[in-house]
Design a protein around this motif. Structure first.
Motif, PDB file in Angstrom:
ATOM      1  N   UNK A   1      56.618  31.914  25.059  1.00  0.00           N
ATOM      2  CA  UNK A   1      56.996  32.993  26.059  1.00  0.00           C
ATOM      3  C   UNK A   1      58.137  33.351  25.925  1.00  0.00           C
ATOM      4  N   UNK A   2      59.290  32.284  25.648  1.00  0.00           N
ATOM      5  CA  UNK A   2      60.532  32.439  25.748  1.00  0.00           C
ATOM      6  C   UNK A   2      60.949  33.493  24.269  1.00  0.00           C
ATOM      7  N   UNK A   3      60.341  33.014  23.454  1.00  0.00           N
ATOM      8  CA  UNK A   3      60.759  33.584  22.249  1.00  0.00           C
ATOM      9  C   UNK A   3      60.358  34.909  22.068  1.00  0.00           C
TER      10      UNK A   3
ATOM     11  N   UNK B   1      60.659  38.137  32.987  1.00  0.00           N
ATOM     12  CA  UNK B   1      59.329  37.305  32.538  1.00  0.00           C
ATOM     13  C   UNK B   1      60.301  36.080  31.982  1.00  0.00           C
ATOM     14  N   UNK B   2      61.550  36.205  31.414  1.00  0.00           N
ATOM     15  CA  UNK B   2      62.165  35.028  30.719  1.00  0.00           C
ATOM     16  C   UNK B   2      62.578  34.199  31.709  1.00  0.00           C
ATOM     17  N   UNK B   3      63.168  34.701  32.953  1.00  0.00           N
ATOM     18  CA  UNK B   3      63.706  33.787  33.821  1.00  0.00           C
ATOM     19  C   UNK B   3      62.452  33.225  34.741  1.00  0.00           C
ATOM     20  N   UNK B   4      61.774  34.047  35.119  1.00  0.00           N
ATOM     21  CA  UNK B   4      60.611  33.614  36.090  1.00  0.00           C
ATOM     22  C   UNK B   4      59.797  32.540  35.450  1.00  0.00           C
TER      23      UNK B   4
ATOM     24  N   UNK C   1      56.790  41.121  36.101  1.00  0.00           N
ATOM     25  CA  UNK C   1      57.323  40.008  36.649  1.00  0.00           C
ATOM     26  C   UNK C   1      56.092  39.404  37.271  1.00  0.00           C
ATOM     27  N   UNK C   2      55.233  40.066  37.925  1.00  0.00           N
ATOM     28  CA  UNK C   2      54.125  39.621  38.784  1.00  0.00           C
ATOM     29  C   UNK C   2      53.113  38.925  37.637  1.00  0.00           C
TER      30      UNK C   2
ATOM     31  N   UNK D   1      57.963  26.900  34.745  1.00  0.00           N
ATOM     32  CA  UNK D   1      57.787  25.913  33.841  1.00  0.00           C
ATOM     33  C   UNK D   1      58.427  24.673  34.334  1.00  0.00           C
ATOM     34  N   UNK D   2      59.483  24.665  35.104  1.00  0.00           N
ATOM     35  CA  UNK D   2      60.295  23.304  35.657  1.00  0.00           C
ATOM     36  C   UNK D   2      59.275  22.676  36.908  1.00  0.00           C
ATOM     37  N   UNK D   3      58.085  23.392  37.153  1.00  0.00           N
ATOM     38  CA  UNK D   3      57.397  22.977  38.274  1.00  0.00           C
ATOM     39  C   UNK D   3      58.081  22.547  39.723  1.00  0.00           C
ATOM     40  N   UNK D   4      58.889  23.845  40.067  1.00  0.00           N
ATOM     41  CA  UNK D   4      59.390  24.002  41.351  1.00  0.00           C
ATOM     42  C   UNK D   4      58.443  23.404  42.528  1.00  0.00           C
TER      43      UNK D   4
END
Length: 301
Positions: free
Chosen positions: A129-131, A94-97, A164-165, A102-105
């Motif tokens: 979310x990151x925290x 979840x941290x990576x996803x 993850x989903x 968030x970078x809007x790929x």
């Protein structure tokens, strides 16, 4: 004395072991592992009957009333994996996803998505979310003490799929160029609720850790300590789950995002199942357990 080990599934004899009456169930598992290599101790559940309860590792054969020629039943739990490994995988994802979305790929939002303005609420949500998941990873490494060292390997895929989903689902909507932020009061009110709940969740995890000395499986009745966030122990058996739900409800209020609300409710359902099970175990194990406590929601559930 000799003890015959019977397979719970097929009722066939797996092996016979020579062992002393003072030996423990842990010793029995070690003997079985020597004779049946793939059945390492963490993969074994030992019972007195085919459908009986699993015996604790520290119980002795003598105390269980076993004699020469007695039988024990073994349930193969299947391939196992360490709890810490599963936790690290399900929380790192979840941290990576989330940070990737968030970078809007372009794969999610197209080329135009990266040029659209990102709202303050979306920035705050990414930080929250990151925290949360960084905290979870650090707790897994430095705080949690697990009563069992392993769990079924299938749980790795089940747990990771869930986290993850849902992360991708929530992140896609919160970071969408068309995302509309609620008013400032709602955003910061939700943020305060989220942060307080996160501190509460950590406080409960630390309190539970302090109940179990290192290297033991000792269980005690959880009670409030000097930390004011542990007051919820007066009302529920699993306040860590209560605070967890409050965190995600606060996140939902802050973002006013339906997928976040669905994530909070799905989490509440699963944590309620776990909490009710733990609450029943506390009541069975401790005759002096506080009768007024609920499992997860004060006065209700």
């Amino acid at each position: 004395m000799q003890i015959e080990i019977i397979n719970c599934s097929g009722s066939n004899s797996l092996c016979t072991i020579d062992i002393t009456p003072s030996s423990t169930i842990s010793d029995v598992k070690a003997y079985i592992h020597k004779k049946r290599g793939k059945l390492y101790p963490e993969r074994q559940a030992i019972r007195l009957e085919t459908k009986g309860k699993n015996l604790k590792d520290e119980e002795t054969l003598q105390n269980l009333g076993l004699k020469n020629g007695s039988r024990l039943y073994l349930k193969d739990l299947g391939p196992q994996i360490g709890w810490s490994t599963v936790f690290l995988a399900e929380y790192a994802g979840p941290l990576v996803i989330y940070l990737y979305v968030y970078r809007r790929p372009w794969i999610f939002y197209g080329v135009a998505g990266s040029t659209a303005e990102v709202s303050t609420t979306a920035h705050i949500a990414a930080a929250c979310w990151t925290f949360h998941y960084a905290k979870r990873l650090l707790e897994t490494i430095f705080v949690h003490r697990f009563s069992h060292s392993t769990m079924p390997l299938f749980n790795l895929f089940k747990n990771c799929s869930y986290y993850w989903i849902f992360t991708a689902y929530v992140a896609y909507h919160v970071n969408h160029p068309l995302f509309t932020s609620p008013n400032t009061l709602q955003v910061y009110g939700g943020l305060i609720g989220f942060l307080l709940s996160e501190v509460g969740n950590l406080s409960i995890h630390v309190a539970l850790r302090n109940l179990r000395p290192p290297g033991t499986k000792r269980r005690c009745i959880p009670m409030p300590d000097g930390n004011p966030f542990t007051f919820l122990f007066n009302y529920v058996s699993c306040p860590n789950y209560t605070y967890e739900f409050m965190s995600w409800m606060s996140f939902t209020i802050m973002t006013q995002c339906l997928p976040a609300g669905l994530f909070a409710l799905a989490g509440l359902y699963q944590m309620s199942v776990w909490a009710l099970g733990k609450h029943r175990n506390y009541l069975k194990e401790f005759t002096s357990y506080p009768k007024g406590r609920r499992a997860i929601i004060p006065f209700i559930l």
